[in-house]
Design a protein around this motif. Structure first.
Motif, mmCIF file in Angstrom:
data_model
loop_
_atom_site.group_PDB
_atom_site.id
_atom_site.type_symbol
_atom_site.label_atom_id
_atom_site.label_comp_id
_atom_site.label_asym_id
_atom_site.label_seq_id
_atom_site.Cartn_x
_atom_site.Cartn_y
_atom_site.Cartn_z
ATOM 1 N N ASP A 1 0.818 -1.220 0.000
ATOM 2 C CA ASP A 1 0.000 0.000 0.000
ATOM 3 C C ASP A 1 0.848 1.264 0.000
ATOM 4 O O ASP A 1 0.675 2.161 0.830
ATOM 5 N N CYS B 1 -8.934 4.689 -3.734
ATOM 6 C CA CYS B 1 -9.706 3.848 -4.648
ATOM 7 C C CYS B 1 -8.812 3.269 -5.748
ATOM 8 O O CYS B 1 -8.905 2.085 -6.086
ATOM 9 N N ARG B 2 -7.942 4.118 -6.282
ATOM 10 C CA ARG B 2 -7.038 3.654 -7.344
ATOM 11 C C ARG B 2 -6.080 2.591 -6.803
ATOM 12 O O ARG B 2 -5.884 1.543 -7.421
ATOM 13 N N ARG C 1 -6.378 0.685 -4.095
ATOM 14 C CA ARG C 1 -7.038 -0.505 -3.545
ATOM 15 C C ARG C 1 -8.029 -1.119 -4.528
ATOM 16 O O ARG C 1 -8.799 -2.012 -4.161
ATOM 17 N N GLU C 2 -8.014 -0.601 -5.763
ATOM 18 C CA GLU C 2 -8.863 -1.132 -6.846
ATOM 19 C C GLU C 2 -10.340 -1.137 -6.476
ATOM 20 O O GLU C 2 -11.038 -2.152 -6.600
ATOM 21 N N GLN C 3 -10.795 0.004 -5.965
ATOM 22 C CA GLN C 3 -12.221 0.236 -5.759
ATOM 23 C C GLN C 3 -12.627 1.393 -6.679
ATOM 24 O O GLN C 3 -11.766 2.073 -7.237
ATOM 25 N N GLU C 4 -13.943 1.615 -6.828
ATOM 26 C CA GLU C 4 -14.382 2.642 -7.772
ATOM 27 C C GLU C 4 -14.711 3.942 -7.047
ATOM 28 O O GLU C 4 -15.553 3.965 -6.140
#
Lengths: 358, 74
Positions: free
Chosen positions: A259, B48-49, B51-54
């Motif tokens: 992260d 979001c980018r 953690r690959e969420q929208e």
């Protein structure tokens, strides 16, 4: 410097030995007013002229294009504002240093157009649009990305982060540098105004040696700045290659921490600095934790008070603004120093994340 | 829609709350984060980018505080 854990040379590089030597000699010889005609004044004037000559030679510019200002910020203010006629349209990169943005904001008559940048922090050379004056940094002070040598017409280049380390980008009408960023003393800036360019002193005039600046010249510091610049330019092939490789190691190692976002161009960049951000980490907490382990690092985060705006550079790049660190190497930085930093960093990050339950 | 009240929380707390609570919504559902921390405007889209969420966008809560909408993708 060296193995001392000082990793903030982009804020201020330790004084170069060449600067110290030159300044010590000039402190005793350069006290008089360089405008006067008596022998001590002529000594001071000679030192000032030598400093100007040395800077011109190191940068590959004409002697009469060089002025010494009281800081890099002052060089930015004078260089940029002196190019701007009333009501001018100014295009500037969104990631310009705040000295540039503050100078532009100081002139309510201007029409400003902020140029967006890509994820590496670079403007699109094909989309500069129309302008009377373009303000574009040579390289970004926070992320190190080198901007393209673009722009026709009147162009101001803020070279404060890069001067001495890499050659000036072509095409400047006026440009600015900051001596303490290359190992000269603080309190000396370099203002370049290209011969033949329409530039007017934006501030009250003064009757000094050089009409572009005001106030009694800091003659010994100007010589120190010049000596350091010459030395840095002479050493830069070796130093840059070493720093570039060390920063590559840092970038690779930091990217392995979960992260985490390493920002800025990986290749076309200043040799000595790299910026990265850790999700869920408070910028001040990580600066403190590293300081306790002997490492001095800067952060572009504004987590300490919710009223503070985050870094406009990171924001314009669409990068994560919290948990940010900027690591920048001194000219003496060693592999040992970098390895020691990289040995503690993952645990420091993990510890802070644990403390907030992540 | 679940709404997280992050008013008054300094950065990076709104993003931490978002990361903790995203699992409370079903995949495909939207979680709202109400936050007055100015960094949230940049850091929630960045999260979001990473953690690959929208990131759906932002609007305003009734009291004018920005509200950021995130759709859980996985």
């Amino acid at each position: 410097m060296g193995d001392g854990g000082y990793l903030d040379s982009a804020s201020s590089e330790p004084l170069h030995p060449a600067a110290r030597e030159a300044m010590l000699a000039a402190l005793d010889q350069g006290y008089a007013d360089p405008r006067r005609l008596h022998p001590p004044a002529r000594n001071a004037r000679l030192i000032l002229d030598n400093a100007r000559e040395a800077v011109a030679e190191a940068l590959g510019v004409r002697r009469d294009e060089v002025s010494f200002t009281s800081s890099g910020t002052d060089a930015v203010h004078r260089g940029l504002l002196g190019l701007l006629p009333p009501g001018a349209t100014v295009a500037h990169a969104a990631v310009e240093h705040s000295a540039v943005l503050h100078a532009l904001a100081w002139r309510p008559d201007l029409k400003l157009r902020s140029l967006p940048v890509d994820a590496t922090g670079r403007v699109d050379a094909e989309r500069l649009g129309t302008y009377d004056v373009l303000a574009l940094q040579d390289a970004n002070h926070e992320v190190g990305t080198i901007q393209p040598a673009v722009g026709v017409g009147t162009v101001f280049r803020d070279a404060c982060a890069s001067m001495g380390r890499v050659p000036l980008r072509e095409g400047w009408s006026a440009a600015a540098g900051s001596a303490h960023k290359w190992g000269g003393p603080a309190g000396v800036g370099v203002l370049l105004v290209r011969q033949g360019v329409r530039w007017r002193n934006p501030f009250p005039a003064d009757d000094r040696v050089d009409g572009r600046v005001s106030g009694f010249e800091n003659v010994p510091a100007a010589l120190g700045a010049a000596a350091a610049l010459q030395a840095v330019v002479a050493e830069r092939d070796l130093v840059n290659a070493r720093q570039h490789a060390l920063v590559d190691r840092i970038r690779a190692a930091v990217a392995r921490i979960p992260d985490t976002e390493v920002v800025g161009d990986a290749v076309v960049r200043l040799p000595h600095l790299v910026t990265f951000s850790f999700l869920y980490v408070d910028g001040e907490a990580i600066v403190d934790a590293l300081a306790r382990r002997g490492f001095s690092v800067a952060s572009g985060s504004a987590c300490t008070a919710s009223t503070l705006e985050p870094s406009h550079v990171l924001a314009a790049m669409g990068a994560l603004t919290h948990g940010n660190l900027r690591v920048s190497l001194t000219r003496d930085a060693t592999e040992t120093e970098v390895n020691a930093f990289l040995a503690v960093l993952p645990e420091v990050v993990a510890e802070i994340r644990r403390d907030v339950g992540m | 829609m679940i709404e997280l009240d992050c008013r008054g929380l300094p950065c990076p707390r709104p993003v931490i709350e978002l990361a903790r609570q995203i699992l409370a919504v079903e995949v495909g559902e939207v979680l709202a984060v109400v936050a007055d921390d100015p960094a949230a405007a940049y850091d929630i889209p960045a999260w979001c980018r990473m953690r690959e969420q929208e990131y759906v966008g932002a609007d305003l809560a009734d009291d004018g505080v920005p509200r950021y909408l995130v759709r859980r993708l996985g």
